[in-house]
Design an enzyme around this catalytic site. Structure first.
Site, PDB file in Angstrom:
ATOM      1  N   TYR A  34       7.327  19.166  -2.097  1.00  0.00           N
ATOM      2  CA  TYR A  34       6.670  17.998  -1.513  1.00  0.00           C
ATOM      3  C   TYR A  34       7.564  16.766  -1.636  1.00  0.00           C
ATOM      4  CZ  TYR A  34       3.200  14.336  -0.760  1.00  0.00           C
ATOM      5  OH  TYR A  34       2.525  13.232  -0.281  1.00  0.00           O
ATOM      6  N   SER A  63       5.945   9.174   1.092  1.00  0.00           N
ATOM      7  CA  SER A  63       5.304   9.061  -0.225  1.00  0.00           C
ATOM      8  C   SER A  63       6.294   8.460  -1.198  1.00  0.00           C
ATOM      9  CB  SER A  63       4.861  10.447  -0.718  1.00  0.00           C
ATOM     10  OG  SER A  63       4.490  10.400  -2.087  1.00  0.00           O
TER      11      SER A  63
END
Length: 303
Positions: free
Chosen positions: A198, A185
């Site tokens: 995350y 990401s």
């Protein structure tokens, strides 16, 4: 003294110009992918007969399963959502005629890999897509305000990529070819507040991918980190698509054109442009309390 100052600013100007040229060169693979050589459909089956996709029941994983089947691959779908995988498998078999194998597994658990390995035995695996992942919370929030699911998130986002790569990379090394796509990401490219765990987990995936590519590129194996910004998936509450937020299908189709273009890719032009802009924003701005409060307020208003 005046000469030294002039030489200093001349050198500084040359360095800045060089940086601009390098950025333009990097952007050219998104602007003119045909000049860089779009991977033809025949490229993927040459890696091996089967593509393994984790988190394959929905979102990006589903899109990779369908698109790789369209490009001539048999598919192994791995996810905990059996019913969703069965529907996708029927679609793939009906529309492409490719073979599909389903493995039900929960990547938040660590005891699944022996069974996964048994189910993969005997398959010539040419492609691995480490896609499975999860957020710490449906909405952005500070670390202590998020659910205590740290172990599940690390197992799902980090351990899964390591374990699956170890299972598949062995045979790729023996055959001297293969492609591993680790779906990371853009939030892993900088320490992202309100997504602390995350962000850290995706930073691991990106670094892991780049290090492995350095180790195995001489053996004919491509290992690439894919670092998108917005993609409309169940994990992002199926947000509306726009110039930045891509549908899984559109994102995957474009990203597969760039699998030979380096150890890291944003996957599409829009995300590359946004990444360039974000890289110019000082971390002090991103990490400021006011920006975090504004970000939280935006999400509250959307509810």
């Amino acid at each position: 003294m005046e000469l030294l100052v002039r030489q200093f600013f001349t050198a500084l100007g040359l360095i800045l110009c060089l940086q601009v040229i390098l950025k333009c060169f990097a952007f050219s693979k998104y602007l003119f992918p045909r000049l860089w050589g779009i991977s033809p459909s025949s490229f993927f089956p040459k890696m091996g007969e089967w593509a393994v996709v984790t988190g394959a029941g929905d979102g990006i994983g589903k899109a990779y399963s369908i698109e790789l089947a369209n490009r001539g691959m048999n598919i192994v779908m791995i996810s905990r959502t059996l019913e969703k995988m069965q529907r996708v498998a029927l679609e793939i078999e009906h529309t492409t005629g490719r073979n599909v194998k389903i493995i039900q597994a929960d990547f938040t658990k660590n005891k699944i890999y022996e069974r996964v390995e048994e189910n993969l035995n005997g398959l010539e695996i040419g492609i691995l897509v480490n896609n499975v992942g999860m957020l710490h919370s449906p909405d952005p929030c500070c670390f202590l305000a998020s659910p205590d699911n740290d172990e599940n998130l690390i197992n799902c986002n980090v351990i899964s990529a390591v374990k699956m790569t170890r299972l598949v990379l062995k045979q790729m090394e023996q055959r001297q070819k293969g492609l591993i796509l680790n779906i990371s990401s853009a939030f892993g490219s900088f320490p992202c507040p309100l997504y602390a765990i995350y962000s850290a987990s995706k930073a691991f995936v990106t670094t892991f991918s780049k290090a492995l590519q350095a180790e195995y590129k001489s053996k004919g194996i491509i290992i690439q980190a894919v670092t998108p910004y917005g993609v409309s998936t169940p994990m992002t509450k199926n947000t509306s698509t726009n110039i930045i937020t891509k549908s899984p299908r559109d994102f995957v189709r474009e990203s597969l054109n760039h699998v030979t273009h380096g150890s890291e890719t944003f996957g599409c032009l829009a995300h590359a442009v946004l990444g360039c802009i974000m890289s110019q924003v000082p971390l002090s701005v991103i990490h400021s309390t006011r920006v975090q409060e504004c970000f939280l307020n935006i999400f509250k208003q959307r509810k």
